[in-house]
Design an enzyme around this catalytic site. Structure first.
Site, PDB file in Angstrom:
ATOM      1  N   ASP A   1       3.861   0.441   3.824  1.00 45.34           N
ATOM      2  CA  ASP A   1       2.587   1.169   3.682  1.00 45.34           C
ATOM      3  C   ASP A   1       1.893   1.141   5.047  1.00 45.34           C
ATOM      4  O   ASP A   1       0.679   1.262   5.134  1.00 45.34           O
ATOM      5  CB  ASP A   1       1.735   0.463   2.609  1.00 45.34           C
ATOM      6  CG  ASP A   1       0.582   1.320   2.105  1.00 45.34           C
ATOM      7  OD1 ASP A   1       0.660   2.557   2.218  1.00 45.34           O
ATOM      8  OD2 ASP A   1      -0.406   0.747   1.601  1.00 45.34           O
TER       9      ASP A   1
ATOM     10  N   TRP B   1      -0.124  -4.727  -2.314  1.00 44.98           N
ATOM     11  CA  TRP B   1       1.274  -4.433  -2.697  1.00 44.98           C
ATOM     12  C   TRP B   1       2.009  -5.740  -2.985  1.00 44.98           C
ATOM     13  O   TRP B   1       2.814  -5.818  -3.895  1.00 44.98           O
ATOM     14  CB  TRP B   1       1.991  -3.635  -1.582  1.00 44.98           C
ATOM     15  CG  TRP B   1       1.663  -2.163  -1.571  1.00 44.98           C
ATOM     16  CD1 TRP B   1       0.492  -1.586  -1.968  1.00 44.98           C
ATOM     17  CD2 TRP B   1       2.523  -1.086  -1.154  1.00 44.98           C
ATOM     18  NE1 TRP B   1       0.567  -0.217  -1.802  1.00 44.98           N
ATOM     19  CE2 TRP B   1       1.786   0.112  -1.305  1.00 44.98           C
ATOM     20  CE3 TRP B   1       3.823  -1.011  -0.646  1.00 44.98           C
ATOM     21  CZ2 TRP B   1       2.324   1.377  -0.983  1.00 44.98           C
ATOM     22  CZ3 TRP B   1       4.362   0.229  -0.319  1.00 44.98           C
ATOM     23  CH2 TRP B   1       3.624   1.407  -0.492  1.00 44.98           C
TER      24      TRP B   1
ATOM     25  N   LYS C   1       5.188   5.164   3.500  1.00 43.56           N
ATOM     26  CA  LYS C   1       4.110   6.126   3.684  1.00 43.56           C
ATOM     27  C   LYS C   1       4.525   7.165   4.723  1.00 43.56           C
ATOM     28  O   LYS C   1       5.089   6.825   5.762  1.00 43.56           O
ATOM     29  CB  LYS C   1       2.859   5.377   4.186  1.00 43.56           C
ATOM     30  CG  LYS C   1       1.593   6.222   4.154  1.00 43.56           C
ATOM     31  CD  LYS C   1       0.533   5.660   5.093  1.00 43.56           C
ATOM     32  CE  LYS C   1      -0.181   4.428   4.613  1.00 43.56           C
ATOM     33  NZ  LYS C   1      -1.100   4.676   3.499  1.00 43.56           N
TER      34      LYS C   1
ATOM     35  N   GLY D   1      -2.808  -7.292   1.136  1.00 43.15           N
ATOM     36  CA  GLY D   1      -1.937  -7.972   0.180  1.00 43.15           C
ATOM     37  C   GLY D   1      -1.860  -7.377  -1.221  1.00 43.15           C
ATOM     38  O   GLY D   1      -1.276  -7.978  -2.112  1.00 43.15           O
TER      39      GLY D   1
ATOM     40  N   ASP E   1       2.553  -8.294   8.712  1.00 41.27           N
ATOM     41  CA  ASP E   1       1.482  -7.415   9.176  1.00 41.27           C
ATOM     42  C   ASP E   1       0.982  -7.915  10.532  1.00 41.27           C
ATOM     43  O   ASP E   1       1.121  -9.087  10.865  1.00 41.27           O
ATOM     44  CB  ASP E   1       0.318  -7.384   8.174  1.00 41.27           C
ATOM     45  CG  ASP E   1      -0.530  -6.116   8.312  1.00 41.27           C
ATOM     46  OD1 ASP E   1      -0.446  -5.246   7.422  1.00 41.27           O
ATOM     47  OD2 ASP E   1      -1.255  -5.985   9.334  1.00 41.27           O
TER      48      ASP E   1
END
Ligand SMILES: C[S@@+](CC[C@H](N)C(=O)[O-])C[C@H]1O[C@@H](n2cnc3c(N)ncnc32)[C@H](O)[C@@H]1O
Length: 245
Positions: A153, A92, A193, A90, A113
């Site tokens: 990410d 970001w 990413k 968490g 997620d």
């Protein structure tokens, strides 16, 4: 050599982080741990970005990377509608919620997620796999239509086998772009990413066709020896036959 042991890097605040004596701190209770775990612990203890994240109240060191990238390129704006793919634990989310001033009740932030994420004020958090059917629709419902930004990410659990890890990260990157392509509104941005030199020519071609500007970013907090890098694509242009809007 553990990161930070002999180098004179700087934190995002610009301060030098090497200890005054230039020594590497060693964790206590190393006995019985695997060498890889010992190396990880030593690196964490000596990593200025771990300390910086802790000091700023972030749940992850990764938040410092986003802070550095956004600090330089200023892509997050107040009241944006943002989707964060691979949001746990968490960090970001914390940064985006603050920068986009979501506490003011405007804008929107949806995180997803595979793992549970503790609540973050201003964020709507889901547990799920972005590859699963129905997830995109659920995120779109929660965000209230189209998003201004899709951040990813996402990382797969590493195997230690370089090529396998590389392929897995690239597969996640492609999934993230596909997701972004369906939920972004015209002019939207995508930050994900990637691996340095990793995105293949077809992927880059697609990215360049869909966005006005594409850049590779390497924040200071992304370890120099790591092949990790980020792709920032701005000015989304939906394909002409797009009927999802
Ligand atoms: C590096 S962590 C993200 C850290 C996060 N940005 C932060 O600041 O706290 C990568 C995350 O991607 C998630 N992930 C990997 N594959 C995923 C998938 N298919 N769908 C959703 N999340 C995924 C992992 O569970 C992991 O928590």
């Amino acid at each position: 050599m553990a990161e930070g042991s002999g180098r004179d890097k700087k934190g995002s605040s610009g301060r030098s982080y090497r200890s005054k004596a230039g020594l590497t701190r060693q964790p206590k209770k190393m006995r019985g741990r695997k060498p890889s775990s010992q190396r990880w612990l030593t690196r964490q203890l000596n990593d200025p970005f771990v300390a910086e994240a802790k000091k700023k109240g972030y749940r992850s060191r990764a938040a410092i990377k986003l802070e550095q990238m956004d600090g330089k390129h200023k892509f997050l704006k107040p009241h944006m509608r943002v989707v964060d793919l691979g949001c746990a634990p968490g960090g970001w989310l914390q940064y985006v919620a603050r920068e986009c001033r979501l506490d003011a009740g405007k804008g929107c932030l949806v995180g997803i997620d595979l793992l549970e994420t503790d609540p973050v004020s201003g964020a709507d958090i889901m547990v799920g796999d972005i590859n699963e059917e129905g997830v995109l629709e659920e995120v779109a419902t929660r965000i209230g239509g189209k998003a201004d930004a899709v951040l990813s990410d996402m990382a797969a659990a590493t195997t230690g086998h370089r090529q396998t890890d590389h392929l897995r990260t690239m597969a996640l990157l492609e999934l993230a772009l596909d997701f972004a392509g369906q939920i972004l509104q015209p002019g939207g941005l995508f930050l994900a990413k990637a691996f340095r030199g990793g995105a293949d020519a077809n992927f880059m071609k697609l990215l360049n066709e869909r966005f006005e500007k594409v850049r590779y970013l390497k924040p200071d907090a992304s370890r120099a020896e790591s092949v990790e890098t980020y792709l920032l694509a701005t000015g989304f242009q939906p394909p002409e036959n797009d009927e999802t809007g």
